[in-house]
Motif scaffolding. Structure first.
Motif, mmCIF file in Angstrom:
data_model
loop_
_atom_site.group_PDB
_atom_site.id
_atom_site.type_symbol
_atom_site.label_atom_id
_atom_site.label_comp_id
_atom_site.label_asym_id
_atom_site.label_seq_id
_atom_site.Cartn_x
_atom_site.Cartn_y
_atom_site.Cartn_z
ATOM 1 N N LEU A 137 -2.115 12.053 2.170
ATOM 2 C CA LEU A 137 -0.518 11.095 2.960
ATOM 3 C C LEU A 137 -1.649 10.393 3.547
ATOM 4 N N ARG A 138 -3.015 10.483 3.849
ATOM 5 C CA ARG A 138 -3.487 8.920 4.666
ATOM 6 C C ARG A 138 -3.465 8.101 3.248
ATOM 7 N N ARG A 139 -3.724 8.157 2.203
ATOM 8 C CA ARG A 139 -3.973 7.123 0.786
ATOM 9 C C ARG A 139 -2.518 7.127 0.517
ATOM 10 N N ALA A 140 -1.871 7.408 0.640
ATOM 11 C CA ALA A 140 0.028 7.201 0.339
ATOM 12 C C ALA A 140 0.454 5.806 1.493
ATOM 13 N N LEU A 141 -0.319 6.240 2.849
ATOM 14 C CA LEU A 141 0.193 5.691 3.791
ATOM 15 C C LEU A 141 -0.656 3.883 3.616
ATOM 16 N N GLU A 142 -1.959 4.101 3.031
ATOM 17 C CA GLU A 142 -2.816 2.939 3.460
ATOM 18 C C GLU A 142 -2.572 2.078 1.917
ATOM 19 N N ALA A 143 -1.971 2.630 1.008
ATOM 20 C CA ALA A 143 -1.094 2.502 -0.646
ATOM 21 C C ALA A 143 -0.003 1.304 -0.042
ATOM 22 N N GLY A 144 0.622 1.794 1.105
ATOM 23 C CA GLY A 144 2.140 0.854 1.262
ATOM 24 C C GLY A 144 3.132 1.700 1.538
ATOM 25 N N ALA A 145 3.000 3.124 0.821
ATOM 26 C CA ALA A 145 4.547 3.690 0.729
ATOM 27 C C ALA A 145 4.443 3.582 2.343
ATOM 28 N N SER A 146 6.013 4.200 2.715
ATOM 29 C CA SER A 146 6.666 4.280 3.915
ATOM 30 C C SER A 146 7.007 5.828 4.155
ATOM 31 N N GLY A 147 6.509 6.509 3.219
ATOM 32 C CA GLY A 147 7.009 7.474 3.648
ATOM 33 C C GLY A 147 6.729 8.782 2.905
ATOM 34 N N PHE A 148 6.395 10.040 3.119
ATOM 35 C CA PHE A 148 5.531 11.386 2.900
ATOM 36 C C PHE A 148 6.480 12.139 3.286
ATOM 37 N N VAL A 149 7.029 13.212 1.778
ATOM 38 C CA VAL A 149 7.467 14.232 2.381
ATOM 39 C C VAL A 149 6.741 15.331 1.291
ATOM 40 N N VAL A 150 7.382 16.372 1.788
ATOM 41 C CA VAL A 150 7.207 17.586 0.657
ATOM 42 C C VAL A 150 8.343 17.784 0.001
ATOM 43 N N LYS A 151 8.339 18.553 -1.054
ATOM 44 C CA LYS A 151 9.465 19.111 -2.580
ATOM 45 C C LYS A 151 10.190 19.509 -1.692
ATOM 46 N N ASP A 152 9.933 20.512 -1.003
ATOM 47 C CA ASP A 152 10.693 21.560 -0.182
ATOM 48 C C ASP A 152 11.298 21.262 0.817
ATOM 49 N N THR A 153 11.612 20.366 1.490
ATOM 50 C CA THR A 153 12.455 19.265 2.194
ATOM 51 C C THR A 153 13.850 20.014 2.363
ATOM 52 N N PRO A 154 14.150 20.039 2.470
ATOM 53 C CA PRO A 154 15.550 20.172 3.091
ATOM 54 C C PRO A 154 16.255 19.436 2.711
ATOM 55 N N ALA A 155 17.515 19.648 1.231
ATOM 56 C CA ALA A 155 17.757 18.306 1.204
ATOM 57 C C ALA A 155 18.728 16.964 2.020
ATOM 58 N N ARG A 156 19.009 17.401 3.217
ATOM 59 C CA ARG A 156 20.151 17.114 4.652
ATOM 60 C C ARG A 156 18.964 16.257 4.953
ATOM 61 N N GLN A 157 17.530 16.831 4.668
ATOM 62 C CA GLN A 157 16.586 15.940 6.131
ATOM 63 C C GLN A 157 15.955 14.750 4.384
ATOM 64 N N LEU A 158 15.652 15.388 3.131
ATOM 65 C CA LEU A 158 15.432 14.383 2.589
ATOM 66 C C LEU A 158 16.278 12.941 1.968
ATOM 67 N N ALA A 159 17.290 13.090 2.687
ATOM 68 C CA ALA A 159 18.795 12.139 2.215
ATOM 69 C C ALA A 159 18.792 11.309 3.361
ATOM 70 N N GLU A 160 17.548 12.159 4.208
ATOM 71 C CA GLU A 160 17.614 10.935 5.649
ATOM 72 C C GLU A 160 16.291 10.514 6.025
ATOM 73 N N ALA A 161 14.977 10.885 5.383
ATOM 74 C CA ALA A 161 14.354 10.238 5.143
ATOM 75 C C ALA A 161 14.702 8.602 4.146
ATOM 76 N N VAL A 162 15.139 9.374 2.772
ATOM 77 C CA VAL A 162 15.406 7.828 2.876
ATOM 78 C C VAL A 162 16.309 6.669 2.915
ATOM 79 N N ARG A 163 17.151 7.185 4.414
ATOM 80 C CA ARG A 163 17.933 6.403 4.985
ATOM 81 C C ARG A 163 16.916 5.536 6.019
ATOM 82 N N LYS A 164 16.246 6.644 6.320
ATOM 83 C CA LYS A 164 14.719 5.691 7.666
ATOM 84 C C LYS A 164 14.170 5.119 6.912
ATOM 85 N N VAL A 165 13.343 5.281 5.737
ATOM 86 C CA VAL A 165 12.539 4.380 5.104
ATOM 87 C C VAL A 165 13.739 2.614 5.021
ATOM 88 N N HIS A 166 14.568 2.833 3.972
ATOM 89 C CA HIS A 166 15.790 2.261 3.955
ATOM 90 C C HIS A 166 16.019 1.261 4.885
#
Length: 204
Positions: free
Chosen positions: A93-122
């Motif tokens: 997580l720390r390395r991803a944010l340092e590399a400029g990623a806007s977010g970090f979620v795990v694959k078992d995140t519910p579909a609705r939350q994942l879609a919401e994460a995409v919207r927020k990052v955008h």
């Protein structure tokens, strides 16, 4: 459709890409415009597909997801990146944010939350899996120097000190010093244990 967020999926497992694409395409404001199986293909494909957000797996052939996020930030500053991974390691997580990623979620995140994460990052917001954020704060920063990380990465393959020295272009004595320091910092007793602990914490 105006207002649609264009998404690129990068994952070396076709089944995972297909599942993510199917889930995201159910959302009326999201469109999966490209899928790639290697980190090396992310920047060029994001550019040619007009992607707004790239969903990146961490472990991929070629560039890993964190390196791909850094490459996207350098080449396409307007494109957001969201790391989606099975590896919920705080150090990642720390390395991803340092590399400029806007977010970090795990694959078992519910579909609705994942879609919401995409919207927020955008929208320019940062999205971080809450349990990882807590662990990351508790774990602290990566204590290993770059050279110690280099040496431990090679140590994961089980090589001798001489072999490690040859691969990282250092003297055997210097390698022993780095290994000794890394063993101390990881509270382990062998270089193999130190390498495994560092890998598990996302420090390598």
């Amino acid at each position: 459709m105006s207002g649609t967020i264009k998404v690129l999926l990068a994952d070396d497992q076709a089944l995972v890409r297909g599942a993510l694409a199917a889930l995201l395409d159910l959302e009326t404001d999201l469109e999966v415009v490209a899928e790639v199986g290697t980190g090396d293909a992310v920047v060029d494909t994001a550019r040619s597909s007009g992607a707004d957000v790239c969903l990146l797996d961490i472990e991929m052939p070629g560039l890993d997801g964190i390196a791909a996020a850094a490459a996207v930030r350098a080449a396409l500053p307007g494109v957001r990146t969201l790391i989606v991974t099975t590896f919920g390691r705080p150090g990642y997580l720390r390395r991803a944010l340092e590399a400029g990623a806007s977010g970090f979620v795990v694959k078992d995140t519910p579909a609705r939350q994942l879609a919401e994460a995409v919207r927020k990052v955008h929208a320019g917001l940062r999205v971080v899996d809450p349990s990882l954020a807590t662990e990351s704060l508790a774990d602290g920063a990566n204590p290993l120097t770059e050279r110690e990380q280099d040496v431990l990465r090679v140590a994961l393959d089980g090589g001798t000190v001489a072999e490690i020295a040859g691969r990282v272009h250092l003297s055997a004595g210097t390698v022993r010093n780095h290994l000794s320091s890394a063993i101390g910092k990881t509270s382990t007793s062998t270089r193999a244990q130190a390498a495994r602990v560092a890998q598990d914490r996302g420090w390598l």
